[in-house]
Design a protein around this motif. Structure first.
Motif, PDB file in Angstrom:
ATOM      1  N   PRO A  27       1.081  -1.402  -0.047  1.00 49.58           N
ATOM      2  CA  PRO A  27      -0.114  -0.584   0.079  1.00 49.58           C
ATOM      3  C   PRO A  27       0.528   1.523  -0.161  1.00 49.58           C
ATOM      4  O   PRO A  27       0.005   2.108   0.235  1.00 49.58           O
ATOM      5  CB  PRO A  27      -0.824  -0.264   1.101  1.00 49.58           C
ATOM      6  CG  PRO A  27      -0.997  -1.483   1.667  1.00 49.58           C
ATOM      7  CD  PRO A  27       0.347  -1.997   1.601  1.00 49.58           C
ATOM      8  N   TYR A  28       2.564   1.465  -0.442  1.00 50.22           N
ATOM      9  CA  TYR A  28       3.085   2.186   0.362  1.00 50.22           C
ATOM     10  C   TYR A  28       3.791   2.711  -0.513  1.00 50.22           C
ATOM     11  O   TYR A  28       4.711   3.007  -0.931  1.00 50.22           O
ATOM     12  CB  TYR A  28       3.784   2.472   1.665  1.00 50.22           C
ATOM     13  CG  TYR A  28       3.250   2.090   2.405  1.00 50.22           C
ATOM     14  CD1 TYR A  28       2.408   3.135   3.273  1.00 50.22           C
ATOM     15  CD2 TYR A  28       3.140   0.496   3.136  1.00 50.22           C
ATOM     16  CE1 TYR A  28       1.871   3.274   4.872  1.00 50.22           C
ATOM     17  CE2 TYR A  28       2.251   0.378   4.109  1.00 50.22           C
ATOM     18  CZ  TYR A  28       1.731   1.671   5.163  1.00 50.22           C
ATOM     19  OH  TYR A  28       0.559   1.868   6.224  1.00 50.22           O
ATOM     20  N   VAL A  29       3.441   1.951  -2.441  1.00 53.87           N
ATOM     21  CA  VAL A  29       3.823   2.654  -3.379  1.00 53.87           C
ATOM     22  C   VAL A  29       2.717   3.662  -3.486  1.00 53.87           C
ATOM     23  O   VAL A  29       1.602   3.675  -3.726  1.00 53.87           O
ATOM     24  CB  VAL A  29       4.582   1.581  -4.256  1.00 53.87           C
ATOM     25  CG1 VAL A  29       4.623   1.767  -5.785  1.00 53.87           C
ATOM     26  CG2 VAL A  29       4.703   0.306  -4.078  1.00 53.87           C
ATOM     27  N   PRO A  30       3.698   4.942  -4.757  1.00 52.65           N
ATOM     28  CA  PRO A  30       4.993   4.917  -4.357  1.00 52.65           C
ATOM     29  C   PRO A  30       5.940   4.932  -3.419  1.00 52.65           C
ATOM     30  O   PRO A  30       4.914   6.075  -2.359  1.00 52.65           O
ATOM     31  CB  PRO A  30       4.814   5.810  -5.988  1.00 52.65           C
ATOM     32  CG  PRO A  30       4.065   6.482  -5.578  1.00 52.65           C
ATOM     33  CD  PRO A  30       3.416   5.844  -4.739  1.00 52.65           C
ATOM     34  N   ASP A  31       6.652   4.875  -3.268  1.00 54.12           N
ATOM     35  CA  ASP A  31       7.395   5.077  -2.125  1.00 54.12           C
ATOM     36  C   ASP A  31       8.568   6.177  -2.094  1.00 54.12           C
ATOM     37  O   ASP A  31       9.797   6.010  -1.343  1.00 54.12           O
ATOM     38  CB  ASP A  31       7.990   3.499  -1.694  1.00 54.12           C
ATOM     39  CG  ASP A  31       9.069   2.773  -1.948  1.00 54.12           C
ATOM     40  OD1 ASP A  31       9.180   3.981  -3.205  1.00 54.12           O
ATOM     41  OD2 ASP A  31       9.271   2.216  -1.737  1.00 54.12           O
ATOM     42  N   TRP A  32       8.879   6.502  -3.063  1.00 57.78           N
ATOM     43  CA  TRP A  32      10.208   7.848  -3.122  1.00 57.78           C
ATOM     44  C   TRP A  32      10.651   9.015  -2.180  1.00 57.78           C
ATOM     45  O   TRP A  32      12.030   9.306  -2.340  1.00 57.78           O
ATOM     46  CB  TRP A  32       9.912   8.313  -5.157  1.00 57.78           C
ATOM     47  CG  TRP A  32       8.871   8.776  -5.025  1.00 57.78           C
ATOM     48  CD1 TRP A  32       6.799   8.447  -5.384  1.00 57.78           C
ATOM     49  CD2 TRP A  32       8.279  10.599  -4.854  1.00 57.78           C
ATOM     50  NE1 TRP A  32       6.277   9.378  -5.786  1.00 57.78           N
ATOM     51  CE2 TRP A  32       6.676  10.625  -5.319  1.00 57.78           C
ATOM     52  CE3 TRP A  32       9.362  11.163  -3.715  1.00 57.78           C
ATOM     53  CZ2 TRP A  32       6.169  12.098  -5.054  1.00 57.78           C
ATOM     54  CZ3 TRP A  32       8.802  12.784  -4.132  1.00 57.78           C
ATOM     55  CH2 TRP A  32       7.065  12.942  -4.750  1.00 57.78           C
ATOM     56  N   GLN A  33       9.769   8.950  -1.463  1.00 61.61           N
ATOM     57  CA  GLN A  33       9.664  10.248  -0.451  1.00 61.61           C
ATOM     58  C   GLN A  33      10.575   9.479   0.523  1.00 61.61           C
ATOM     59  O   GLN A  33      11.418  10.245   1.314  1.00 61.61           O
ATOM     60  CB  GLN A  33       8.305  10.930  -0.049  1.00 61.61           C
ATOM     61  CG  GLN A  33       7.781  11.753  -0.678  1.00 61.61           C
ATOM     62  CD  GLN A  33       6.285  12.299  -0.753  1.00 61.61           C
ATOM     63  OE1 GLN A  33       6.702  13.228   0.391  1.00 61.61           O
ATOM     64  NE2 GLN A  33       5.565  12.157  -0.877  1.00 61.61           N
ATOM     65  N   TYR A  34      10.137   7.997   1.301  1.00 63.55           N
ATOM     66  CA  TYR A  34      10.425   7.881   2.755  1.00 63.55           C
ATOM     67  C   TYR A  34      11.796   7.607   2.674  1.00 63.55           C
ATOM     68  O   TYR A  34      13.130   8.318   3.262  1.00 63.55           O
ATOM     69  CB  TYR A  34       9.798   7.040   2.426  1.00 63.55           C
ATOM     70  CG  TYR A  34       8.431   6.655   2.595  1.00 63.55           C
ATOM     71  CD1 TYR A  34       8.230   7.331   4.226  1.00 63.55           C
ATOM     72  CD2 TYR A  34       7.764   6.130   1.760  1.00 63.55           C
ATOM     73  CE1 TYR A  34       6.744   6.600   4.462  1.00 63.55           C
ATOM     74  CE2 TYR A  34       6.530   6.053   2.095  1.00 63.55           C
ATOM     75  CZ  TYR A  34       5.528   6.044   2.939  1.00 63.55           C
ATOM     76  OH  TYR A  34       4.717   6.462   3.102  1.00 63.55           O
ATOM     77  N   PRO A  35      13.051   7.950   1.920  1.00 66.42           N
ATOM     78  CA  PRO A  35      14.601   7.785   1.556  1.00 66.42           C
ATOM     79  C   PRO A  35      15.142   9.026   1.937  1.00 66.42           C
ATOM     80  O   PRO A  35      16.247   8.864   2.514  1.00 66.42           O
ATOM     81  CB  PRO A  35      15.025   6.909   0.650  1.00 66.42           C
ATOM     82  CG  PRO A  35      13.695   6.647  -0.254  1.00 66.42           C
ATOM     83  CD  PRO A  35      12.447   7.299   0.247  1.00 66.42           C
ATOM     84  N   ARG A  36      14.284  10.218   1.629  1.00 70.30           N
ATOM     85  CA  ARG A  36      15.276  11.373   1.937  1.00 70.30           C
ATOM     86  C   ARG A  36      14.314  12.357   2.199  1.00 70.30           C
ATOM     87  O   ARG A  36      13.265  13.611   2.261  1.00 70.30           O
ATOM     88  CB  ARG A  36      14.981  11.981   0.383  1.00 70.30           C
ATOM     89  CG  ARG A  36      16.368  11.095  -0.526  1.00 70.30           C
ATOM     90  CD  ARG A  36      16.781  12.905  -1.579  1.00 70.30           C
ATOM     91  NE  ARG A  36      16.059  12.064  -2.468  1.00 70.30           N
ATOM     92  CZ  ARG A  36      16.024  12.524  -3.687  1.00 70.30           C
ATOM     93  NH1 ARG A  36      17.400  13.640  -3.913  1.00 70.30           N
ATOM     94  NH2 ARG A  36      14.916  12.624  -4.786  1.00 70.30           N
TER      95      ARG A  36
END
Length: 362
Positions: A106-115
């Motif tokens: 359910p957390y896709v897209p997850d592009w914010q989490y690493p930064r």
């Protein structure tokens, strides 16, 4: 403010917040299967009501405190926003970390989490619906409307307090900074401001006022049943297509999904407010206390619920039964209450911190 209207606005905030919650629960397929898809569509209509209430209330408090000046306005609006936004964004990030370990789907897209060091400041600057694009903090999808309102607060404050050419230069720069998707719903928010400036001057007989409370509800039902809302939603998409082809810049509607329907909803709710103001139907005593107390948590409830519903998805809770959903609702309410003790209910603490940071203190 008219005390009769004040309590009705608080009651409307509560109903709108629950409408958004139920709509999102249906859209995410957490709610029981018997709840129809119209619940999901109506969630956006409830946000339109929030915009009008916001414009109305901000106009009221600003005119009451006009002599305090622009700095006091910035302090009041900043403490209101950040007492909810800051703890809510951190909450979403932490809860999402838990949810992703259960089921990352359910957390896709997850592009914010690493930064988070990059995106959290962007969201605290309310840039997520501007020219930079349309993106919300992690799973906190309802944050989009906060990004709109922050820009409306800024524009209104500058126009209200500044004078002469400086007013239009600075306010014009803010207007340009918003971007097109925020422009589209600006008339809805400023309809609330406009109403506040005129509503007390209108002489509406009690019977007519009470009809104005009922007729918008019937009008909304007719709007849905006759297919007019769906037709305007399609017309909104066609309008966005025209914008994309004719404007000299790239246009994306972002979170302004169906602007023409939003305008109709805004008009209906504005009529309801006029009716409430002149109806003489006061909510008093203990019920009024309960309504005001519950309304003081709606901002937090509105922001947190989507993140918690996504966590339910990670737990595999799809189309749950009625009792299970009642339990989820109570859990969301309990978490809202606890979270608000660190945020919305501690607004004065945030205000003191911002007051020390904000320039121009005498």
């Amino acid at each position: 403010m008219n005390p009769v209207l004040s309590i009705w606005l608080d009651a409307s905030r509560i109903l709108a917040a629950f409408a958004v919650f139920l709509g999102h629960a249906v859209g995410l397929e957490v709610a029981p299967a018997f709840m129809g898809k119209q619940w999901h569509r109506s969630a956006d209509d409830a946000v339109t009501a929030f915009f009008i209430i916001s414009g109305f209330v901000i106009a009221h408090t600003t005119r009451q405190r006009e002599r305090q000046g622009l700095r006091a306005y910035v302090l009041a609006r900043s403490s209101r926003l950040y007492s909810v936004a800051l703890p809510a964004i951190l909450f979403a990030y932490l809860v999402d970390q838990v949810g992703m370990r259960i089921d990352p789907t359910p957390y896709v897209p997850d592009w914010q989490y690493p930064r988070p060091w990059l995106y959290i400041p962007l969201h605290l600057a309310f840039l997520g619906e501007t020219w930079l694009g349309a993106f919300q903090p992690f799973t906190m999808a309802p944050y989009w409307s906060l990004s709109y309102e922050a820009w409306y607060y800024a524009f209104f404050g500058l126009v209200f307090f500044l004078k002469g050419w400086l007013r239009w230069v600075v306010a014009g720069a803010v207007f340009l900074g918003m971007g097109p998707r925020i422009w589209l719903l600006m008339p809805v928010w400023f309809l609330g401001v406009w109403l506040h400036g005129r509503i007390d001057a209108w002489r509406v007989p009690v019977t007519a006022a009470r009809l104005l409370m009922v007729l918008p509800v019937l009008g909304y039902a007719l709007f849905l049943q006759c297919g007019w809302q769906q037709a305007l939603d399609e017309a909104s998409k066609a309008l966005y297509g025209v914008f994309s082809q004719t404007l000299p810049f790239r246009f994306s509607s972002g979170s302004t999904v169906h602007v023409l329907s939003d305008y109709v909803m805004a008009a209906l709710f504005a009529l309801f407010i006029v009716g409430c103001a002149h109806s003489g139907l006061a909510i008093g005593g203990r019920p009024a206390v309960w309504v005001r107390q519950a309304a003081s948590y709606t901002f937090t409830f509105y922001l947190l619920h989507f993140t918690l519903l996504v966590l339910c998805m990670a737990l595999g809770w799809y189309h749950v039964g009625s009792w299970h959903f009642a339990g989820i609702t109570l859990a969301v309410l309990a978490i809202t209450w606890g979270h608000a003790q660190l945020g919305e209910q501690r607004r004065r603490s945030y205000e003191r911190v911002i007051d020390r940071i904000l320039p121009g203190k005498g």
